[in-house]
Scaffold this motif. Structure first.
Motif, short mmCIF file in Angstrom:
data_model
loop_
_atom_site.label_atom_id
_atom_site.label_comp_id
_atom_site.label_asym_id
_atom_site.label_seq_id
_atom_site.Cartn_x
_atom_site.Cartn_y
_atom_site.Cartn_z
N ASN A 3 -11.42 -69.20 28.29
CA ASN A 3 -10.23 -69.99 27.96
C ASN A 3 -10.60 -71.34 27.33
O ASN A 3 -10.29 -72.41 27.86
CB ASN A 3 -9.37 -70.22 29.21
CG ASN A 3 -7.96 -70.67 28.84
OD1 ASN A 3 -7.48 -70.42 27.75
ND2 ASN A 3 -7.31 -71.36 29.77
N PRO A 4 -11.25 -71.33 26.17
CA PRO A 4 -11.73 -72.58 25.58
C PRO A 4 -10.60 -73.47 25.07
O PRO A 4 -9.54 -72.99 24.65
CB PRO A 4 -12.61 -72.10 24.43
CG PRO A 4 -12.03 -70.77 24.05
CD PRO A 4 -11.57 -70.16 25.35
N LEU A 5 -10.85 -74.77 25.11
CA LEU A 5 -9.95 -75.77 24.54
C LEU A 5 -10.79 -76.69 23.67
O LEU A 5 -11.64 -77.43 24.17
CB LEU A 5 -9.25 -76.58 25.63
CG LEU A 5 -8.44 -77.79 25.14
CD1 LEU A 5 -7.25 -77.33 24.29
CD2 LEU A 5 -7.96 -78.63 26.32
N PHE A 6 -10.57 -76.61 22.36
CA PHE A 6 -11.33 -77.44 21.43
C PHE A 6 -10.45 -78.53 20.83
O PHE A 6 -9.24 -78.38 20.71
CB PHE A 6 -11.88 -76.59 20.27
CG PHE A 6 -12.86 -75.53 20.70
CD1 PHE A 6 -14.17 -75.85 21.01
CD2 PHE A 6 -12.46 -74.20 20.78
CE1 PHE A 6 -15.07 -74.88 21.39
CE2 PHE A 6 -13.36 -73.21 21.15
CZ PHE A 6 -14.67 -73.55 21.47
N LEU A 7 -11.10 -79.60 20.44
CA LEU A 7 -10.44 -80.65 19.68
C LEU A 7 -11.16 -80.73 18.34
O LEU A 7 -12.40 -80.77 18.28
CB LEU A 7 -10.53 -81.99 20.41
CG LEU A 7 -9.74 -83.17 19.84
CD1 LEU A 7 -8.25 -82.84 19.79
CD2 LEU A 7 -9.96 -84.41 20.70
N GLY A 8 -10.41 -80.69 17.25
CA GLY A 8 -10.99 -80.79 15.92
C GLY A 8 -10.68 -82.15 15.31
O GLY A 8 -9.63 -82.73 15.56
N VAL A 9 -11.60 -82.67 14.52
CA VAL A 9 -11.43 -83.98 13.90
C VAL A 9 -11.69 -83.84 12.40
O VAL A 9 -12.76 -83.40 11.99
CB VAL A 9 -12.39 -85.03 14.50
CG1 VAL A 9 -12.07 -86.41 13.95
CG2 VAL A 9 -12.30 -85.04 16.03
N ALA A 10 -10.69 -84.20 11.60
CA ALA A 10 -10.78 -84.03 10.14
C ALA A 10 -10.44 -85.33 9.43
O ALA A 10 -9.29 -85.76 9.43
CB ALA A 10 -9.84 -82.91 9.69
N GLY A 11 -11.44 -85.98 8.87
CA GLY A 11 -11.19 -87.16 8.04
C GLY A 11 -11.02 -88.46 8.78
O GLY A 11 -10.56 -89.45 8.19
N VAL A 12 -11.39 -88.53 10.06
CA VAL A 12 -11.29 -89.79 10.82
C VAL A 12 -12.56 -90.60 10.53
O VAL A 12 -13.66 -90.19 10.88
CB VAL A 12 -11.15 -89.52 12.33
CG1 VAL A 12 -11.20 -90.84 13.11
CG2 VAL A 12 -9.85 -88.78 12.60
#
Length: 275
Positions: free
Chosen positions: A117-126
């Motif tokens: 049950n993974p929970l990822f956070l993605g970061v694009a352009g910060v």
């Protein structure tokens, strides 16, 4: 003076130059060591089991050296610098007199895909280091499996990001990814992919984040890139006053991670659901 400390008086010393370059370039050394500064971060790195190359103390911080030296492995190089030489290498205006070159752990996305049950956070352009540091700290605090960093985002190994994360980057799996490849891998294991939006999208509390998911946040100005939005399963918005144009990425990510953690503690209930 503690016998482990080797005095170095020149700003042109190779180790001092290496520390200065790592701080001021915002990138690791050629052999992969990142610059960190301050007692708290050094202790967090020690507790996290990271490998040190060199630790630097200013002459006025020799009492702090006596506290930290017993925690450092015998093979770690430890140097004592005049205050002005130390200050020339670090970033802060009022340094604590403690800095080090430390190797952060490396991770692969493939290793995290087997998590239940993974929970990822993605970061694009910060691109703001403080924002990314806050994102990493919140991701660890609320139980993220890992953080995926895309192109045009500040390096997670930037000293200002490390400081802003308050040491979370020492422990949290952080991976730089190509988004096309990453999305393909995530969809292959049925991870639902969401992106944040300032005003458009389904309200956050109506989004089911109790199952395998990733939420991608973008910069405050540009948001999540258009080409990435085309690949997601849905967009979510954090309801807020229309007088506020947008939330910065660090705050948005923190709110999203809190809501995801809350739902996972109570998977059958979301805000607004009826009993």
């Amino acid at each position: 003076m503690n016998e482990r400390l080797r005095p170095v008086n020149s700003r042109q010393n190779n180790a001092v130059k290496e520390l200065r370059k790592a701080f001021h370039s915002g990138t690791p050394t050629d052999d992969g060591y990142s610059a960190v500064e301050g007692v708290h971060l050094l202790e967090e790195a020690i507790r996290s089991g990271l490998r040190f190359k060199t630790v630097f103390f200013s002459e006025s911080a020799e009492d702090r050296a006596n506290k930290l030296l017993p925690q450092l492995a015998a093979q770690v190089e430890t140097l004592l610098l005049p205050d002005d030489v130390f200050a020339s290498a670090v970033l802060t205006d009022s340094p604590q007199g403690v800095a080090g070159l430390v190797k952060l752990k490396t991770f692969k996305l493939a290793d995290m895909l087997h998590t239940k049950n993974p929970l990822f956070l993605g970061v694009a352009g910060v691109q703001d280091p403080g924002n990314l540091g806050t994102i990493l700290r919140s991701a660890e605090a609320f139980g993220a499996t890992g953080v995926l960093i895309g192109d045009r985002t500040v390096s997670p190994w930037n000293p200002k990001v490390i400081r802003g994360s308050s040491g979370s980057v020492f422990r949290l799996p952080v991976v730089k990814v190509d988004w096309n490849e990453a999305i393909e891998q995530l969809k292959a294991i049925n991870v639902r992919i969401f992106a944040t939006s300032s005003h458009k999208g389904q309200p956050l509390h109506q989004i089911d984040l109790s199952g395998p998911a990733i939420v991608i946040v973008g910069s405050e100005g540009a948001g999540v890139p258009r080409e990435l939005l085309a690949a997601v399963d849905g967009t979510l918005a954090i309801p807020h006053s229309p007088r506020v144009e947008s939330l910065n990425a660090g705050i948005a990510a923190s709110i999203v991670m809190y809501e995801a953690a809350r739902q996972r503690q109570h998977p059958a209930r979301r805000h607004g659901d009826t009993e």
